[in-house]
Write a protein that holds these residues in place. Structure first.
Motif, PDB file in Angstrom:
ATOM      1  N   LEU A  85       0.811  -1.279   0.000  1.00 47.31           N
ATOM      2  CA  LEU A  85       0.139   0.163  -0.039  1.00 47.31           C
ATOM      3  C   LEU A  85       0.944   1.173  -0.038  1.00 47.31           C
ATOM      4  O   LEU A  85       0.585   2.273  -0.752  1.00 47.31           O
ATOM      5  CB  LEU A  85      -0.957  -0.014   1.210  1.00 47.31           C
ATOM      6  CG  LEU A  85      -2.155  -0.961   1.079  1.00 47.31           C
ATOM      7  CD1 LEU A  85      -2.751  -1.146   2.614  1.00 47.31           C
ATOM      8  CD2 LEU A  85      -3.041  -0.513   0.275  1.00 47.31           C
ATOM      9  N   GLY A 109      -4.697  -5.229  -5.917  1.00 50.10           N
ATOM     10  CA  GLY A 109      -5.460  -4.798  -4.721  1.00 50.10           C
ATOM     11  C   GLY A 109      -4.768  -3.672  -4.099  1.00 50.10           C
ATOM     12  O   GLY A 109      -5.846  -2.368  -4.170  1.00 50.10           O
ATOM     13  N   PRO A 110      -3.697  -3.483  -3.631  1.00 52.61           N
ATOM     14  CA  PRO A 110      -3.279  -2.500  -3.053  1.00 52.61           C
ATOM     15  C   PRO A 110      -3.176  -1.093  -4.039  1.00 52.61           C
ATOM     16  O   PRO A 110      -3.624   0.081  -3.387  1.00 52.61           O
ATOM     17  CB  PRO A 110      -1.803  -2.723  -2.526  1.00 52.61           C
ATOM     18  CG  PRO A 110      -1.451  -4.073  -3.022  1.00 52.61           C
ATOM     19  CD  PRO A 110      -2.787  -4.749  -3.589  1.00 52.61           C
ATOM     20  N   ARG A 113      -6.742   0.039  -4.618  1.00 52.48           N
ATOM     21  CA  ARG A 113      -7.133   0.816  -3.170  1.00 52.48           C
ATOM     22  C   ARG A 113      -6.708   2.337  -3.070  1.00 52.48           C
ATOM     23  O   ARG A 113      -7.364   3.188  -2.728  1.00 52.48           O
ATOM     24  CB  ARG A 113      -6.859   0.052  -2.195  1.00 52.48           C
ATOM     25  CG  ARG A 113      -7.859  -1.088  -1.613  1.00 52.48           C
ATOM     26  CD  ARG A 113      -8.883  -0.075  -0.943  1.00 52.48           C
ATOM     27  NE  ARG A 113     -10.301  -0.885  -0.980  1.00 52.48           N
ATOM     28  CZ  ARG A 113     -10.561  -1.589   0.026  1.00 52.48           C
ATOM     29  NH1 ARG A 113      -9.986  -1.843   0.847  1.00 52.48           N
ATOM     30  NH2 ARG A 113     -12.133  -1.843  -0.097  1.00 52.48           N
ATOM     31  N   ASN A 116      -8.283   4.812  -5.508  1.00 48.13           N
ATOM     32  CA  ASN A 116      -9.265   5.094  -4.853  1.00 48.13           C
ATOM     33  C   ASN A 116      -9.314   6.173  -3.805  1.00 48.13           C
ATOM     34  O   ASN A 116     -10.239   7.152  -3.802  1.00 48.13           O
ATOM     35  CB  ASN A 116     -10.363   3.792  -4.065  1.00 48.13           C
ATOM     36  CG  ASN A 116     -10.683   2.709  -5.369  1.00 48.13           C
ATOM     37  OD1 ASN A 116     -11.081   1.834  -5.150  1.00 48.13           O
ATOM     38  ND2 ASN A 116     -10.993   3.228  -6.652  1.00 48.13           N
ATOM     39  N   ALA A 117      -8.368   5.848  -3.100  1.00 46.99           N
ATOM     40  CA  ALA A 117      -8.132   6.926  -2.107  1.00 46.99           C
ATOM     41  C   ALA A 117      -7.998   8.270  -2.318  1.00 46.99           C
ATOM     42  O   ALA A 117      -8.143   9.323  -1.716  1.00 46.99           O
ATOM     43  CB  ALA A 117      -7.006   6.413  -0.933  1.00 46.99           C
ATOM     44  N   THR A 134      -9.335 -10.506  -5.073  1.00 47.00           N
ATOM     45  CA  THR A 134      -9.073  -9.251  -4.979  1.00 47.00           C
ATOM     46  C   THR A 134     -10.049  -8.500  -5.662  1.00 47.00           C
ATOM     47  O   THR A 134     -10.415  -7.348  -5.419  1.00 47.00           O
ATOM     48  CB  THR A 134      -7.608  -9.274  -5.946  1.00 47.00           C
ATOM     49  OG1 THR A 134      -6.646 -10.029  -5.396  1.00 47.00           O
ATOM     50  CG2 THR A 134      -7.150  -7.770  -5.959  1.00 47.00           C
ATOM     51  N   TRP A 137     -12.949  -7.530  -3.913  1.00 49.66           N
ATOM     52  CA  TRP A 137     -12.523  -6.559  -2.547  1.00 49.66           C
ATOM     53  C   TRP A 137     -12.477  -5.123  -3.340  1.00 49.66           C
ATOM     54  O   TRP A 137     -12.732  -4.370  -2.565  1.00 49.66           O
ATOM     55  CB  TRP A 137     -11.295  -6.975  -2.160  1.00 49.66           C
ATOM     56  CG  TRP A 137     -10.395  -6.189  -1.099  1.00 49.66           C
ATOM     57  CD1 TRP A 137     -11.265  -6.006   0.193  1.00 49.66           C
ATOM     58  CD2 TRP A 137      -9.476  -5.556  -1.007  1.00 49.66           C
ATOM     59  NE1 TRP A 137     -10.217  -5.076   1.073  1.00 49.66           N
ATOM     60  CE2 TRP A 137      -9.143  -4.859   0.405  1.00 49.66           C
ATOM     61  CE3 TRP A 137      -8.321  -5.135  -1.784  1.00 49.66           C
ATOM     62  CZ2 TRP A 137      -8.009  -4.080   0.618  1.00 49.66           C
ATOM     63  CZ3 TRP A 137      -7.234  -4.642  -1.484  1.00 49.66           C
ATOM     64  CH2 TRP A 137      -7.057  -3.820  -0.523  1.00 49.66           C
ATOM     65  N   LEU A 138     -12.141  -5.110  -4.548  1.00 44.88           N
ATOM     66  CA  LEU A 138     -11.992  -3.773  -5.041  1.00 44.88           C
ATOM     67  C   LEU A 138     -13.563  -3.072  -5.788  1.00 44.88           C
ATOM     68  O   LEU A 138     -13.409  -2.027  -6.126  1.00 44.88           O
ATOM     69  CB  LEU A 138     -10.972  -3.697  -6.458  1.00 44.88           C
ATOM     70  CG  LEU A 138      -9.482  -4.264  -5.811  1.00 44.88           C
ATOM     71  CD1 LEU A 138      -8.654  -4.490  -7.098  1.00 44.88           C
ATOM     72  CD2 LEU A 138      -8.920  -2.678  -5.123  1.00 44.88           C
ATOM     73  N   GLY A 141     -15.135   0.107  -4.879  1.00 44.55           N
ATOM     74  CA  GLY A 141     -14.381   1.528  -5.062  1.00 44.55           C
ATOM     75  C   GLY A 141     -14.397   1.682  -6.588  1.00 44.55           C
ATOM     76  O   GLY A 141     -13.892   2.882  -7.188  1.00 44.55           O
TER      77      GLY A 141
END
Length: 362
Positions: A85, A109-110, A113, A116-117, A134, A137-138, A141
């Motif tokens: 991340l 994944g990271p 993420r 998105n942030a 993965t 999880w995504l 977003g």
């Protein structure tokens, strides 16, 4: 419209995640010759070799999947995730992408993420009929989710789903015109039936064992084989090359291999299934039982349920293989029905359709 978009693509671990990402990158580069494209993968996986071979830059993250049993790798997972991340944040800050695209595999994944942030639009492309961890999880977003199968709202928010199909090599879109060239390339007897056996780039142990066991049966029936046994098994099986059997570690002209085949025996990875629907030759799927969430059986079943192919599980091969393969080779009616139904499932414009969706976010 930005003529010089900045794009990050992330996906890897297996060819099934890497090749779609490369196909998308190539299409973006074709439309936007000034585009800046960066790949992000997992440090020790095959994308670190494959992507540079295609002429793209790649950054590696220290990440790996969660194993099903307790291992050192699992204990390190939280540390790897935090490290990845952190590194993803740096990559995004430095590269300043307009859009980030994930094609599955843990490295995406990271990275997505972090995108998105930072409110950077993200697109995920799911190759399978049953998504991996993965992409699930995504999904929340992501701006758009490009899929290859129907009924995916069981896993993803329905309003984000676009059915595009999986990116495939463009050279396989019309193999019927390459038959003569293919017979020449593989030095085949045009009066005999040809079976193409493909087990993925590394190979498939159970399929290789089956073919070896049935060599005499094939010889009796006057059938020729193009047998791609894979890198892991080549040294074990190369001695069987000759007398109508060709043993290959890897096939570098897949379009011609498809064109030469009368019948195909294949694993059921997502990319293979998508390609085979376009090729639309009579196909027997032998799914690998060793992949996460039994993806391959579900991919094959999606075609078999539409009467587009046959499937045998590994534990059915001893009893059912010979009569199944003979029906595929000898029944005109079966061959025609399978080809027609398979063709209906083909989505040959997938790469272009996915890039159209990405363009809307630029």
């Amino acid at each position: 419209m930005n003529r010089k978009p900045r794009i990050i693509l992330s996906g890897g671990g297996t060819g099934g995640h890497i090749y779609p990402a490369i196909a998308i990158a190539n299409e973006i580069g074709k439309r936007y010759p000034g585009a800046s494209i960066l790949f992000v993968g997992a440090k020790d996986r095959m994308e670190m070799q494959k992507v540079p071979q295609e002429g793209y830059k790649i950054e590696g993250l220290w990440i790996s999947g969660i194993q099903r049993k307790l291992t050192l790798s699992n204990l390190l997972f939280p540390v790897k995730l935090i490290s990845s991340l952190w590194k993803s944040r740096g990559i995004i800050q430095n590269f300043k992408p307009d859009v980030v695209i994930g094609t599955g595999g843990f490295a995406s994944g990271p990275l997505l993420r972090m995108a998105n942030a930072k409110n950077i639009p993200t697109v995920i492309q799911e190759q399978n009929s049953f998504p991996g961890i993965t992409n699930k999880w995504l999904a929340k977003g992501a701006n758009k989710i490009c899929v290859a199968y129907g009924d995916m709202q069981r896993f993803f928010p329905e309003e984000k789903i676009i059915k595009t199909g999986n990116p495939v090599r463009q050279d396989i879109v019309d193999t019927s015109e390459k038959r003569v060239q293919a017979i020449e390339k593989y030095n085949l007897n045009s009066g005999k039936k040809t079976i193409l056996i493909i087990g993925g780039s590394l190979g498939a142990r159970r399929i290789n064992q089956l073919i070896k066991k049935e060599l005499e049966f094939f010889a009796d029936k006057g059938v020729q084989l193009i047998w791609q046994c894979g890198r892991l098994y080549f040294s074990e099986y190369e001695e069987y090359d000759g007398n109508g059997v060709q043993v290959h570690q890897f096939l570098d002209t897949m379009d011609l291999a498809y064109a030469a085949a009368d019948v195909i025996i294949s694993r059921a990875g997502a990319s293979s299934v998508s390609e085979l629907c376009i090729v639309a030759k009579p196909t027997l799927f032998i799914p690998s039982p060793n992949v996460a969430e039994d993806h391959q059986t579900k991919n094959a079943k999606a075609v078999v349920d539409q009467k587009g192919a046959f499937m045998l599980k590994e534990d059915e091969l001893d009893d059912d293989f010979q009569h199944t393969i003979m029906e595929l080779l000898e029944s005109k009616e079966t061959q025609e029905q399978l080809s027609v139904q398979m063709k209906k499932l083909a989505l040959p414009n997938a790469t272009s359709d996915i890039v159209n969706e990405i363009e809307e976010l630029l």
